[in-house]
Every structure is written in structure tokens, then in C-alpha cells.
Enzyme design. Structure first.
Site, PDB file in Angstrom:
ATOM      1  N   LYS A 128       0.828  -1.209   0.000  1.00 43.04           N
ATOM      2  CA  LYS A 128       0.000   0.000   0.000  1.00 43.04           C
ATOM      3  C   LYS A 128       0.863   1.259   0.000  1.00 43.04           C
ATOM      4  O   LYS A 128       0.592   2.203  -0.736  1.00 43.04           O
ATOM      5  CB  LYS A 128      -0.921   0.024   1.236  1.00 43.04           C
ATOM      6  CG  LYS A 128      -2.181  -0.796   1.058  1.00 43.04           C
ATOM      7  CD  LYS A 128      -3.181  -0.514   2.162  1.00 43.04           C
ATOM      8  CE  LYS A 128      -4.393  -1.430   2.035  1.00 43.04           C
ATOM      9  NZ  LYS A 128      -5.232  -1.413   3.226  1.00 43.04           N
TER      10      LYS A 128
ATOM     11  N   LYS B 237      -4.670 -10.552  -6.123  1.00 39.53           N
ATOM     12  CA  LYS B 237      -5.807 -10.952  -5.293  1.00 39.53           C
ATOM     13  C   LYS B 237      -7.038 -10.127  -5.657  1.00 39.53           C
ATOM     14  O   LYS B 237      -6.920  -8.917  -5.884  1.00 39.53           O
ATOM     15  CB  LYS B 237      -5.413 -10.694  -3.825  1.00 39.53           C
ATOM     16  CG  LYS B 237      -6.512 -10.884  -2.813  1.00 39.53           C
ATOM     17  CD  LYS B 237      -6.085 -10.340  -1.446  1.00 39.53           C
ATOM     18  CE  LYS B 237      -6.523  -8.912  -1.197  1.00 39.53           C
ATOM     19  NZ  LYS B 237      -7.812  -8.734  -0.554  1.00 39.53           N
TER      20      LYS B 237
ATOM     21  N   LYS C 224     -11.529  -5.306  -3.085  1.00 40.41           N
ATOM     22  CA  LYS C 224     -12.606  -4.316  -3.156  1.00 40.41           C
ATOM     23  C   LYS C 224     -12.115  -3.000  -3.739  1.00 40.41           C
ATOM     24  O   LYS C 224     -12.858  -2.257  -4.341  1.00 40.41           O
ATOM     25  CB  LYS C 224     -13.120  -4.002  -1.742  1.00 40.41           C
ATOM     26  CG  LYS C 224     -14.010  -5.036  -1.160  1.00 40.41           C
ATOM     27  CD  LYS C 224     -14.715  -4.458   0.046  1.00 40.41           C
ATOM     28  CE  LYS C 224     -14.201  -5.075   1.326  1.00 40.41           C
ATOM     29  NZ  LYS C 224     -13.323  -4.179   2.073  1.00 40.41           N
TER      30      LYS C 224
HETATM   31  P1  ATP Z   1      -9.487  -3.885   0.224  1.00 42.84           P
HETATM   32  O1  ATP Z   1      -9.156  -4.073  -1.210  1.00 42.84           O
HETATM   33  O2  ATP Z   1     -10.317  -2.660   0.500  1.00 42.84           O
HETATM   34  O3  ATP Z   1      -8.335  -4.106   1.155  1.00 42.84           O
HETATM   35  P2  ATP Z   1     -10.487  -6.563   0.498  1.00 42.84           P
HETATM   36  O4  ATP Z   1     -11.247  -7.010  -0.699  1.00 42.84           O
HETATM   37  O5  ATP Z   1      -9.113  -7.081   0.716  1.00 42.84           O
HETATM   38  O6  ATP Z   1     -10.535  -5.002   0.551  1.00 42.84           O
HETATM   39  P3  ATP Z   1     -11.228  -6.735   3.305  1.00 42.84           P
HETATM   40  O7  ATP Z   1     -12.324  -5.981   3.935  1.00 42.84           O
HETATM   41  O8  ATP Z   1      -9.859  -6.246   3.520  1.00 42.84           O
HETATM   42  O9  ATP Z   1     -11.433  -6.876   1.730  1.00 42.84           O
HETATM   43  O10 ATP Z   1     -11.334  -8.252   3.702  1.00 42.84           O
HETATM   44  C1  ATP Z   1     -12.424  -8.855   4.337  1.00 42.84           C
HETATM   45  C2  ATP Z   1     -12.191 -10.361   4.429  1.00 42.84           C
HETATM   46  O11 ATP Z   1     -12.194 -10.939   3.119  1.00 42.84           O
HETATM   47  C3  ATP Z   1     -10.835 -10.762   5.036  1.00 42.84           C
HETATM   48  O12 ATP Z   1     -11.025 -11.894   5.849  1.00 42.84           O
HETATM   49  C4  ATP Z   1      -9.983 -11.076   3.847  1.00 42.84           C
HETATM   50  O13 ATP Z   1      -8.957 -11.996   4.139  1.00 42.84           O
HETATM   51  C5  ATP Z   1     -11.002 -11.693   2.913  1.00 42.84           C
HETATM   52  N1  ATP Z   1     -10.604 -11.526   1.510  1.00 42.84           N
HETATM   53  C6  ATP Z   1     -10.379 -10.342   0.877  1.00 42.84           C
HETATM   54  N2  ATP Z   1     -10.049 -10.545  -0.405  1.00 42.84           N
HETATM   55  C7  ATP Z   1     -10.063 -11.900  -0.587  1.00 42.84           C
HETATM   56  C8  ATP Z   1      -9.791 -12.738  -1.706  1.00 42.84           C
HETATM   57  N3  ATP Z   1      -9.463 -12.234  -2.871  1.00 42.84           N
HETATM   58  N4  ATP Z   1      -9.880 -14.078  -1.542  1.00 42.84           N
HETATM   59  C9  ATP Z   1     -10.222 -14.608  -0.347  1.00 42.84           C
HETATM   60  N5  ATP Z   1     -10.483 -13.868   0.744  1.00 42.84           N
HETATM   61  C10 ATP Z   1     -10.409 -12.531   0.645  1.00 42.84           C
END
Ligand code: ATP
Ligand code: LTN
Length: 327
Positions: free
Chosen positions: A112, A193, A196
Site C-alpha cells: 500500500k 488478489k 474491493k
Molecule cells: P481492500 O481491497 O479494501 O483491502 P479486500 O477485498 O481485501 O478489501 P477486506 O475488507 O480487507 O477486503 O477483507 C475482508 C475479508 O475478506 C478478510 O477476511 C480477507 O482476508 C477476505 N478476503 C479479501 N479478499 C479476498 C480474496 N481475494 N480471496 C479470499 N479472501 C479474501
């Protein structure tokens, strides 16, 4: 007494199938076996600027999606992080026992901060606040996706360091990852990965995407130059699609192998799309029902916060006593 479980998601962006398969699905599965607290971590979301009105709306959207996916508010506490002041309070105390070097080593921090001209202190402190969330409730198990495993290791290090400096205070939590779907990759770029905060139009399938949009996104997913599925040579895009199918269907490895071997990519994508749609459509119906009931969500969140605040206050009181602070 049942082991306590704690986990949370940031109200930043749209929840996607990676969030569901990596975390939320597991929460639903274990909710009756443990004493569960599921949080909407808004204090984490503000480590990047959030439009205030949008953040406020997003918090309720995420809470409604927890419920729509099957979290039972009669069984679990669903709460917003900023509504229980002890999260921020404990985070400060833990900050004071955490070496900066531990935080600078976090891969998420490195990724980040590399993209930013000016790095807010919140981005560095992020995993300390996460440790506070978990340790505040003496959680024994934290169900998350694979990207959070390193933060969980840090949480254990912080707990152990505090315990050795001030005497046994915190439960040292374990990580629970799903067997399939722990790391769903981006559909437009299977080396990244699914996230969001990514901006590509065909990057993710959001839980609230209409079926047509889901079909389009999946049909456009990056694959490789083979015409059909060959498990020996399949690239990450194809393996990602297959693991999304497997995680939703719950089928065994050999079943999936038999089913997809030799299948043309166009057919594979159609089957993945229909599998995803058949699971998210019922969520979407429940979601619409939940948000149409005035006051219902606010009540669930208030009740959740009221239920967990005494546990959090208790931990903060103990921590203050152990550290010699004024209680
Ligand atoms: P951001 O991009 O805003 O960091 P994010 O998609 O990584 O968001 P988080 O709110 O950080 O989402 O994660 C919420 C939950 O979803 C966590 O337990 C995280 O490990 C899981 N998670 C996020 N992205 C993935 C993915 N691509 N595959 C599996 N689990 C995920
Ligand atoms: N950092 C997590 C969200 C999060 C969390 C937590 C997860 C904040 N506090 C406590 C589990 C337990 C993420 O998914 N980005």
C-alpha cells in the site's frame, strides 16, 4: 464456555465473491459452534479517505450483506467497530508494545505505501488496531482469507509480547482459513488478489452484481492460450475459475477434476457463472428484504454493540491495571 470468534470486513468498496469465499462463508458455517462477533471495521476503512456520507451508507450495506449471507443475529453479535470505544483505546496501549520494525515488515503495508506519495500513519498502525479488535474479546479463532494470515501472526506476537511484559492477559488467537477459496484472484488479472479497492471493470464479481453483469465479468475473465481445461498445463486464470466453482459447489478435488478435464473455456466460464449466480441470487433477495425493513438493521447493530461492549470494557480495565494506568 464456547470459544470466542472475531472477524471483520472494511466498509470500503463492494463486497465480492473473494470476501464471501475467503471469510463470510466460513463465518456462516461456524456461527453456531462458537460465540461469534462479526464486526464492520470502519476505523480501518478510514486509513484511506472515505466520503463521509458514502461510508455511513456502506456500513449498513455490509451489515445487511452479513445477514443476507446467513449470519444469524440471534446467535452472533454484529457490530460496528467505532461504536465500541474500547477498540481505539486498546489499540493505543498495544501500539506502545509494538516495535515499528514489525509493522514495516507487513507485506500489505509495503504494497500500500509503495503506491502512495504520502503515507498516513494509520496505514502503518492498521495491524495494531486489528490486533486490538481481536484481543479485546479474547477471541480464540479468527476466520479470514489468506491475505490476513500475516496480520494474524503479528497479532499473536503482540499478544505474547504484552503477556510476557505485564503477565498473562490475552488469549493468543488462532487463524482459520478455508480449504478452498482462501485467495480468490482477480478475474482480469489472476496474478493479483481479488480486492474491493481495485478499479478494473472486470476485476471482481460483487455480491450485489445483477446476474447479467456477473455473466459478462466471468465470460471476459483472463484465461490462457489453451482451448480447453488441462490440469497439467492450466494457467492461474483457469485454476482460479475452477476454484471459484469448487468453493461454491463444495465438490471434492477429484470430482472437479473429472468434471472439467477437457472442457472448452467458453463452457467452463458458463458453468462458473451459473454456479455463482445460483448462490448470490438468494443473498440479493434477502438483502432487499432486510434493507426494506425500517429500523431493523440499526437495531441489530445497536444490540450487537450493547452485547459486546461489557466484554471490551472488562479487557481494557484489566489492561490498564496491568500497565499501572489510572482506572
Ligand atoms: P481492500 O481491497 O479494501 O483491502 P479486500 O477485498 O481485501 O478489501 P477486506 O475488507 O480487507 O477486503 O477483507 C475482508 C475479508 O475478506 C478478510 O477476511 C480477507 O482476508 C477476505 N478476503 C479479501 N479478499 C479476498 C480474496 N481475494 N480471496 C479470499 N479472501 C479474501
Ligand atoms: N484487516 C482485515 C479486517 C479486519 C479484521 C479485524 C479481520 C480488521 N480487524 C479483526 C479479522 C479480525 C482485512 O480483511 N483487511
Amino acid at each position: 464456555m464456547k470459544t470466542r470468534v472475531f472477524s471483520g470486513m472494511q466498509p470500503s468498496g463492494n463486497l465480492h465473491i473473494g470476501n464471501y469465499l475467503g471469510a463470510l462463508k466460513n463465518w456462516v458455517r461456524i456461527q453456531s459452534d462458537y460465540e461469534c462477533i462479526f464486526c464492520i471495521v470502519d476505523l480501518h476503512a478510514i486509513t484511506a479517505y472515505q466520503n463521509p456520507a458514502e461510508l455511513r451508507a456502506k456500513i449498513e450495506e455490509i451489515a445487511a450483506l452479513y445477514l443476507a449471507a446467513g449470519i444469524d443475529p440471534g446467535e452472533c453479535s454484529i457490530m460496528v467497530q467505532s461504536s465500541v470505544h474500547a477498540h481505539a483505546e486498546l489499540a493505543w496501549m498495544l501500539t506502545c508494545v509494538t516495535p515499528v520494525g514489525w509493522l514495516e515488515r507487513m507485506t500489505q503495508y509495503k504494497a500500500k505505501s509503495a503506491k502512495l506519495e504520502s503515507v498516513g500513519d494509520g496505514i502503518l498502525q492498521y495491524p495494531v488496531l486489528m490486533a486490538a479488535d481481536i484481543l479485546l474479546y479474547q477471541a480464540g479463532i479468527v476466520p479470514v482469507g489468506e491475505d490476513q494470515a500475516q496480520h494474524l501472526e503479528l497479532t499473536r506476537d503482540i499478544a505474547q509480547r504484552f503477556n510476557s511484559l505485564y503477565g498473562d492477559t490475552f488469549v493468543v488467537p488462532g487463524t482459520s482459513l478455508p480449504a478452498v477459496g482462501a485467495r480468490v484472484m482477480g478475474l482480469d488479472d489472476p496474478t493479483q488478489k481479488m480486492s474491493k479497492s481495485a478499479t478494473g471493470a472486470n476485476h471482481a464479481v460483487a455480491l450485489l452484481d445483477p446476474p447479467d453483469r456477473i455473466r459478462k465479468t466471468i465470460m471476459r475473465a483472463t484465461t490462457d492460450s489453451n482451448p480447453a481445461v488441462d490440469f497439467e498445463t492450466a494457467g492461474p486464470g483457469v485454476l482460479n475459475l475452477i476454484s471459484i466453482y469448487q468453493a461454491f459447489s463444495g465438490s471434492a478435488d477429484d470430482e472437479v477434476k473429472r468434471h472439467f478435464t477437457g472442457m472448452r473455456y467458453g463452457d467452463l466460464k458458463k458453468q462458473v457463472a451459473e454456479m455463482v449466480i445460483s448462490h448470490v441470487e438468494p443473498f440479493q433477495q434477502r438483502y432487499r428484504q432486510i434493507v426494506s425493513e425500517p429500523g431493523y438493521l440499526a437495531g441489530v447493530l445497536r444490540e450487537g454493540a450493547e452485547r459486546v461492549a461489557p466484554i471490551a470494557d472488562d479487557t481494557v480495565r484489566t489492561v490498564k491495571q496491568r500497565m499501572g494506568l489510572y482506572t
